[in-house]
Design an enzyme around this catalytic site. Structure first.
Site, PDB file in Angstrom:
ATOM      1  N   ARG A  36       0.818  -1.214   0.000  1.00  0.00           N
ATOM      2  CA  ARG A  36       0.000   0.000   0.000  1.00  0.00           C
ATOM      3  C   ARG A  36       0.847   1.257   0.000  1.00  0.00           C
ATOM      4  NH1 ARG A  36      -4.652  -1.956   4.308  1.00  0.00           N
ATOM      5  NH2 ARG A  36      -5.693  -3.434   2.922  1.00  0.00           N
ATOM      6  N   ARG A  40      -3.023   6.034  -0.246  1.00  0.00           N
ATOM      7  CA  ARG A  40      -3.703   6.914   0.695  1.00  0.00           C
ATOM      8  C   ARG A  40      -2.823   7.669   1.678  1.00  0.00           C
ATOM      9  NH1 ARG A  40      -6.649   2.000   4.009  1.00  0.00           N
ATOM     10  NH2 ARG A  40      -4.750   0.850   4.481  1.00  0.00           N
ATOM     11  N   ARG A  49      -6.662  12.035  -6.542  1.00  0.00           N
ATOM     12  CA  ARG A  49      -7.888  11.246  -6.493  1.00  0.00           C
ATOM     13  C   ARG A  49      -9.144  12.067  -6.247  1.00  0.00           C
ATOM     14  NH1 ARG A  49      -8.975   6.515  -4.207  1.00  0.00           N
ATOM     15  NH2 ARG A  49     -11.111   7.289  -4.448  1.00  0.00           N
ATOM     16  N   ASP A  85      -7.082  -2.697  -6.964  1.00  0.00           N
ATOM     17  CA  ASP A  85      -7.845  -3.167  -5.813  1.00  0.00           C
ATOM     18  C   ASP A  85      -8.215  -4.615  -6.082  1.00  0.00           C
ATOM     19  OD1 ASP A  85      -9.502  -2.091  -3.281  1.00  0.00           O
ATOM     20  OD2 ASP A  85     -10.687  -3.589  -4.355  1.00  0.00           O
ATOM     21  N   TYR A 162     -15.675 -11.797   0.059  1.00  0.00           N
ATOM     22  CA  TYR A 162     -16.467 -10.601  -0.248  1.00  0.00           C
ATOM     23  C   TYR A 162     -17.728 -10.953  -1.029  1.00  0.00           C
ATOM     24  CZ  TYR A 162     -12.870  -7.368   1.395  1.00  0.00           C
ATOM     25  OH  TYR A 162     -12.007  -6.666   2.184  1.00  0.00           O
TER      26      TYR A 162
END
Length: 356
Positions: A36, A40, A49, A85, A162
């Site tokens: 990651r 972010r 973004r 993702d 998921y």
């Protein structure tokens, strides 16, 4: 076997410290990248973004290229990790899924029955759908030069969790229930997910990625017996399209990582990978004892990134020391970079690791 003579792995990245480490060789410095790292925690990422949904960003080659490059420029890490993702291949296959801020991936229709799975199996991941992924990788490898790009995909079990739950879950009970209560439905679902994941990884590597990592984020919720019987065969199948490729004289290094998977490390290696990622819970020397002769990746505790520098430095030194028990060691975190991390800490840590 496919041969791709102009691929970076046949020239530009073949001698990169990361690739040499993945192949079991110690190099002049400790290769490092951070899970990651692209995203972010970086202010330049957040600015870029603004106004763009996550999955839309993942399918825009220009955005993917810029986001993937940002931490390489800023931190000087030894690899780029493809910005994506885990649910992107589902979206590309036409599954109704979105990422809800503050919650995570949410499915339009959870997959719970044989009919649900049969409807999924009518879908496939074709080259046309994968075109933005291939385009992004090609742009990236031109920009990266001698810095390797690592391809990325979520493992079939994590995707199944998921799909069956319909969104994030703490214990993945619905997925684990299907595994035992509807074993044939589970097998059909996992088989389809292995095909989709394999196609997604294969497209990245053919387009120029020099390695591939399979993330099984939720495998740690499984017993070893359930993992071996109900999950491992499909992770092996997902990796097969990449493992069958030949890039000049090279096979493509593959990495397998899961969270809370200390009890699964040997089984995760046995699906057919070169490198095993280890989270922060298991010291690397213990992992090396369980996996003799296997290259390891990890495993600085992400919580330490917020500690004072002497505390982080001492912890990182302990990780390096423990990592000497493996034939080679790629330094990473034991999971992803927390969003609130000060980017300057990662830059400082990278420089210090390179000096050791």
């Amino acid at each position: 076997m496919a041969t791709l003579d102009e691929h970076p792995l046949s020239g530009a990245t073949a001698d990169a410290p990361l690739i040499r480490a993945y192949c079991g060789e110690r190099s002049t410095h400790h290769p490092v990248w951070f899970m990651r790292q692209a995203g972010r925690s970086l202010p330049e990422y957040r600015a870029l973004r603004t106004g763009t949904k996550m999955l839309d960003a993942c399918l825009d080659p220009d955005l993917v290229t810029e986001i993937t490059l940002q931490p390489v420029r800023r931190h000087g890490v030894d690899a780029a990790i493809f910005f994506s993702d885990i649910v992107v291949p589902l979206r590309l296959a036409g599954v109704g899924v979105d990422i809800v801020p503050g919650r995570g991936p949410v499915l339009e229709h959870p997959v719970r029955t044989a009919a649900d799975v049969a409807a999924l199996r009518e879908r496939s991941l074709e080259a046309e759908a994968l075109a933005p992924i291939s385009a992004a990788v090609q742009q990236l490898t031109r920009e990266l030069g001698r810095t390797p790009l690592i391809g990325f995909a979520g493992a079939p079990f994590t995707l199944a969790a998921y799909l069956v739950e319909g969104g994030p879950s703490k214990d993945h009970l619905a997925a684990r229930t299907m595994m035992h209560a509807q074993p044939q439905v589970w097998a059909e679902l996992m088989g389809w997910l292995a095909e989709v994941t394999g196609a997604f990884l294969h497209a990245q590597v053919r387009a120029g990625a020099s390695a591939a990592q399979l993330f099984d984020s939720w495998a740690g919720t499984l017993s070893r017996a359930d993992y071996i019987r109900y999950v491992a065969p499909y992770s092996r199948a997902a990796l097969a399209p990449v493992r069958q490729l030949r890039i000049g004289d090279h096979s493509v290094p593959t990495v397998h990582f899961g969270v809370g998977t200390g009890h699964l490390l040997t089984a995760m290696h046995e699906v057919g990978v070169d490198v095993v990622g280890v989270d922060w819970r298991t010291p690397l020397d213990q992992a090396a004892a369980a996996l003799p002769g296997v290259v390891l990746q990890g495993n600085i505790d992400p919580a330490m990134l917020a500690a004072d520098w002497p505390v982080l430095r001492e912890h990182a030194q302990q990780v390096l020391t423990a990592g000497r028990a493996a034939p080679a060691h790629v330094v990473n975190l034991g999971h992803g970079v927390p969003p609130e991390t000060d980017p300057e800490v990662l830059t400082r840590l990278t420089g210090w690791l390179h000096e050791q």
